[in-house]
Design an enzyme around this catalytic site. Structure first.
Site, PDB file in Angstrom:
ATOM      1  N   LYS A   1      -9.386 -10.783  -9.934  1.00 61.99           N
ATOM      2  CA  LYS A   1      -8.184 -11.612  -9.852  1.00 61.99           C
ATOM      3  C   LYS A   1      -8.024 -12.221  -8.464  1.00 61.99           C
ATOM      4  O   LYS A   1      -7.497 -13.326  -8.314  1.00 61.99           O
ATOM      5  CB  LYS A   1      -6.961 -10.784 -10.240  1.00 61.99           C
ATOM      6  CG  LYS A   1      -6.944 -10.353 -11.704  1.00 61.99           C
ATOM      7  CD  LYS A   1      -5.702  -9.567 -12.035  1.00 61.99           C
ATOM      8  CE  LYS A   1      -5.659  -9.195 -13.511  1.00 61.99           C
ATOM      9  NZ  LYS A   1      -6.750  -8.322 -13.913  1.00 61.99           N
TER      10      LYS A   1
ATOM     11  N   GLU B   1       1.348  -9.433  -6.121  1.00 61.37           N
ATOM     12  CA  GLU B   1       1.748 -10.743  -6.596  1.00 61.37           C
ATOM     13  C   GLU B   1       3.269 -10.816  -6.668  1.00 61.37           C
ATOM     14  O   GLU B   1       3.923  -9.899  -7.184  1.00 61.37           O
ATOM     15  CB  GLU B   1       1.146 -10.980  -7.983  1.00 61.37           C
ATOM     16  CG  GLU B   1       1.212 -12.389  -8.483  1.00 61.37           C
ATOM     17  CD  GLU B   1       0.433 -12.529  -9.796  1.00 61.37           C
ATOM     18  OE1 GLU B   1       1.049 -12.312 -10.856  1.00 61.37           O
ATOM     19  OE2 GLU B   1      -0.771 -12.834  -9.746  1.00 61.37           O
TER      20      GLU B   1
ATOM     21  N   HIS C   1       4.291  -5.305 -20.089  1.00 58.27           N
ATOM     22  CA  HIS C   1       3.195  -6.238 -19.784  1.00 58.27           C
ATOM     23  C   HIS C   1       2.170  -6.334 -20.904  1.00 58.27           C
ATOM     24  O   HIS C   1       1.107  -6.928 -20.707  1.00 58.27           O
ATOM     25  CB  HIS C   1       2.494  -5.859 -18.470  1.00 58.27           C
ATOM     26  CG  HIS C   1       3.438  -5.638 -17.338  1.00 58.27           C
ATOM     27  ND1 HIS C   1       4.225  -6.636 -16.824  1.00 58.27           N
ATOM     28  CD2 HIS C   1       3.756  -4.514 -16.638  1.00 58.27           C
ATOM     29  CE1 HIS C   1       4.973  -6.152 -15.844  1.00 58.27           C
ATOM     30  NE2 HIS C   1       4.713  -4.873 -15.707  1.00 58.27           N
TER      31      HIS C   1
ATOM     32  N   ARG D   1     -13.450 -13.801 -22.022  1.00 60.04           N
ATOM     33  CA  ARG D   1     -13.821 -13.222 -23.317  1.00 60.04           C
ATOM     34  C   ARG D   1     -12.926 -13.838 -24.382  1.00 60.04           C
ATOM     35  O   ARG D   1     -12.029 -14.627 -24.091  1.00 60.04           O
ATOM     36  CB  ARG D   1     -13.600 -11.705 -23.304  1.00 60.04           C
ATOM     37  CG  ARG D   1     -12.190 -11.329 -22.847  1.00 60.04           C
ATOM     38  CD  ARG D   1     -11.875  -9.862 -22.981  1.00 60.04           C
ATOM     39  NE  ARG D   1     -10.663  -9.470 -22.293  1.00 60.04           N
ATOM     40  CZ  ARG D   1      -9.430  -9.663 -22.729  1.00 60.04           C
ATOM     41  NH1 ARG D   1      -9.243 -10.304 -23.868  1.00 60.04           N
ATOM     42  NH2 ARG D   1      -8.377  -9.252 -22.045  1.00 60.04           N
TER      43      ARG D   1
END
Length: 785
Positions: free
Chosen positions: A181, A266, A301, A361
């Site tokens: 990430k 983040e 999440h 994916r």
């Protein structure tokens, strides 16, 4: 490596015969309702004729590979097998010792090999070298990794290519770049794609990360694993005092799930919308997007209900999402199918959105994209892996038709903090034939489960995906609600009622109104408790149980059966000399709570008088009186689980009813009402067989002396012990942490006490209900973990 071929004595079915077999197999399944178009909302009865223009057929009719190995299990393995069968490609499946050769994905494939030495993923499906060896042994020319497991493992991809086996996915360079990430954010920033503010550097020292969090990022923030995804290894932190503990838990979960403990920080956007773009690229420089999906309805999440396209977006913003998705893919020379995820800021009207991550994916929610575009993404993946060009290269040729939604059905208990559930699914009848694509009603079910299969702690608890398509969002939503209510499953708790309540919530019904804070804002309005069924529902469940006890299931002509039976048979009723006053009253005791039950009399005409206790009140010094609701129920339950009942000679119901009697004499009854407009569309009751001695006593399992017992709420592995014998603990303090089904679960103390004993250490595997620790408390009572 342990790899044993599961030999088959029958030649594999062709695609046409396979679909015919599935239709016969499902329609013959006991208890399956005959679901015609009238069973579902009819706003778009002709949708299948008009909206799903197939874009899957390329200019060539040749198959890209002769044989493909699927390095996965469950529903995604079944999904890949379905497309391969349609394309005439032979398939090779893998199964662990936990799944066995009779697992649905293994039985659907042309060949199936046992992999590894144990049931856990690390001892089976994650053994990349063994997977490649089996591919060689079976003659597979390509490996499709599905999602999860090895799908984003660059080393596995590289080893497969080195072995001259095509990897159905991007190359290792793109996997590494987008799998990280932190690196992916740097790459896409250089192409003008906006990214969320935060820290994604290499320094992973906890104190340094805390400094970055406090000084540069700010709270609230998200700690996210650098590798992996699926909601695992992610923690929301609201204040600096909680940061280090959340960081430790996040790193531990990430190391276990992905083999990498690196994280990034983040800035947490308050209540954004989660919008992701499906892109596909080939080796010839062509890249297209297949529109966007809105995955904003999430819990911890993890996505709950997804839809495509994202509703209530201005066309220019929709176009910008697609363009940024393509640009992010081109930043790393991406090839094959992938998903670029963004967060849309809902706190301002400017339409600002930020790159979140890219999944290299096939996504779990890919079916909703397939239903709005007519694209078979698995076929496109296979053709691209074989070096072919995209079947459609002009973006304008890809049209978005109608609206699609997907609900993920999990084995979990919403009433118990959504704890994953394990156990045997002894009845499974989805609202559409599974694993054959969308039916004429626009309903599709992708699953890796069949009746009789056991859900274990070793894998993700997802049972299936329910996907619907309609002419617009309203039609799709109504169809989703109806299909969820028609979904029939028994044996373990599921989240189906939770999904129904989410889908029926007024806010969810408004296009574009749902953001990632939906459950934070409206969770209190969604009832997750296990409510007591109505007296009518309990009486119907009791009626089915009585038919079982009196061996009347399958008898539809009661008068004929009575004439053929002995006068002393149960079927003659509980009559005795003396007329009605001489009838024998019987008692059905509830399985939970042995202090009361249901009274009943069997009548000579086949009907049953049933008395259900409705409530109790305390009268004058403790005189406990119960009110009884009385019902006269007549009807029959056939061997196909179809039950018709007449209640008090007035109300007529046709129901689907299944029963299971356990060895201990517990009889569980699950009932579905095909009239989904009824408030009670399904319910379950449980009774004790009066002829089977009850095992144990009411006092069994309670605490002794002055000790409290902390039990495991599910099977799992102990990953952390926070206490020592002699410690004083307070209410809400985390005593231990368990890992089950790829997620960590904190075991908290519900009250203050002193630790008297600890039964397990880190690394130990425990069973459901195992005593984890004992506390000295004032009262003699059990403490549930």
């Amino acid at each position: 490596m342990q790899a044993h071929l599961f030999n088959r004595t029958m030649r594999p079915l062709s695609s046409r015969h396979w679909q015919s077999f599935c239709r016969k197999r499902v329609s013959a399944h006991p208890g399956v309702l005959s679901l015609t178009s009238s069973s579902f909302p009819n706003e778009d009865a002709n949708y299948s004729k008009n909206t799903c223009r197939s874009l899957s057929a390329s200019s060539t009719t040749t198959r890209p590979f002769d044989k493909v190995l699927i390095a996965n299990r469950g529903e995604i393995a079944c999904r890949v097998i379905r497309t391969c069968r349609r394309m005439g490609i032979e398939t090779v499946a893998l199964y662990s010792s936990g799944d066995g050769p009779n697992a649905l994905h293994a039985s659907m494939a042309d060949e199936a090999y046992c992999i590894g030495t144990g049931p856990s993923a690390t001892d089976s499906y994650l053994l990349g070298n063994d997977v490649i060896d089996i591919a060689r042994q079976s003659g597979a020319q390509a490996i499709h990794p599905g999602y999860g497991f090895l799908s984003e493992n660059a080393n596995f991809c590289e080893n497969a290519v080195d072995a001259s086996i095509a990897f159905v996915g991007p190359g290792p360079k793109a996997i590494n770049a987008m799998g990280s990430k932190s690196e992916s954010k740097s790459l896409v920033e250089s192409t003008g794609v906006p990214t969320t503010p935060g820290y994604h550097g290499l320094n992973q020292d906890p104190e340094y990360l805390l400094h970055e969090a406090v000084t540069n990022v700010g709270f609230p923030l998200l700690i996210k694993v650098v590798m992996g995804g699926g909601g695992k290894g992610m923690r929301l932190v609201w204040k600096d005092s909680d940061f280090l503990e959340a960081l430790e838990s996040c790193k531990r979960e990430s190391q276990s799930a992905f083999g990498d403990a690196s994280v990034l920080l983040e800035k947490y956007l308050v209540a954004p919308r989660h919008v992701e773009v499906q892109i596909v690229a080939d080796n010839h420089g062509n890249v297209v997007h297949l529109y966007e999906r809105d995955c904003s309805l999430q819990r911890r999440h993890q996505k709950v209900i997804e839809e495509a396209p994202a509703s209530d977006l201005p066309q220019d913003l929709r176009n910008k999402f697609g363009e940024m998705g393509k640009r992010a893919a081109q930043a790393v020379g991406y090839v094959n199918a992938g998903t670029v995820e963004f967060l849309l800021d809902t706190q301002q009207d400017s339409g600002e959105f930020y790159f979140c991550e890219m999944n290299t994916r096939l996504q779990v929610e890919h079916p909703i994209t397939e239903l709005i575009t007519g694209v078979d993404l698995v076929e496109w993946q296979l053709r691209i892996a074989a070096g072919e060009e995209l079947p459609v290269k002009d973006q304008s040729d890809i049209q978005c038709n109608g609206h699609s939604m997907e609900a993920r059905i999990y084995a979990e208990n919403p009433a118990n903090d959504f704890l994953p559930a394990t156990g045997n699914i002894w009845y499974h009848s989805p609202p559409a034939n599974p694993n054959v694509g969308a039916d004429d009603n626009g309903i599709r079910v992708d699953t890796g489960i069949k009746s009789g299969q056991t859900i274990s702690i070793n894998y993700d608890p997802m049972i299936s995906k329910l996907i619907v398509h309609g002419k617009d969002r309203k039609a799709a939503l109504n169809k989703l609600i109806a299909a969820l209510k028609h979904y029939q499953i028994a044996g373990i708790p599921t989240n189906i009622d939770f999904l129904v309540q989410c889908a029926q919530h007024p806010t969810f019904g408004i296009a574009g109104a749902v953001n990632t804070g939906f459950l934070d804002d409206h969770g209190d309005e969604i009832n997750l408790s296990i409510e007591k069924q109505s007296s009518t529902a309990q009486a119907i469940g009791a009626f089915a149980t009585i038919l079982h006890l009196e061996n009347r299931i399958g008898i539809t002509d009661f008068d004929a059966a009575k004439r053929a039976s002995s006068p002393w048979s149960h079927i003659q009723g509980t009559w005795r000399m003396g007329g009605k006053g001489g009838r024998v009253k019987r008692l059905l005791t509830f399985a939970e709570g042995f202090d009361h039950g249901i009274e009943y009399w069997s009548n000579r005409d086949g009907s049953i008088d049933i008395g259900v206790p409705s409530k109790a009140e305390d009268k004058d010094g403790g005189d406990d009186r119960r009110f009884i609701d009385w019902f006269n129920i007549d009807g029959a339950l056939d061997s196909e689980h179809r039950m018709s009942v007449s209640i008090n000679g007035v109300k007529q119901l046709n129901l689907t009813t299944v029963l299971q009697e356990k060895e201990n004499g517990e009889i569980r009854v699950r009932v579905w009402n095909p009239n989904v407009n009824e408030e009670e569309y399904t319910w379950e009751v449980a009774f004790r067989n009066p002829l089977v001695p009850m095992r144990g006593s009411l006092g069994e399992g309670t605490c002794t002396a002055s000790h409290g017992v902390v039990k495991a709420p599910m099977p799992g592995k102990i990953v952390r012990v926070n206490i020592s014998v002699g410690d004083t603990v307070s209410a809400g303090e985390v005593l231990l942490v368990m890992e089950a089904m790829k997620m960590e679960h904190a075991i908290k103390s519900p009250r203050e006490g002193v630790v008297a004993d600890i039964s397990y250490a880190v690394g130990d595997v425990v069973k459901d209900g195992s005593v984890l620790a004992e506390l000295e408390v004032e009262a003699n009572q059990e403490i549930a973990g």
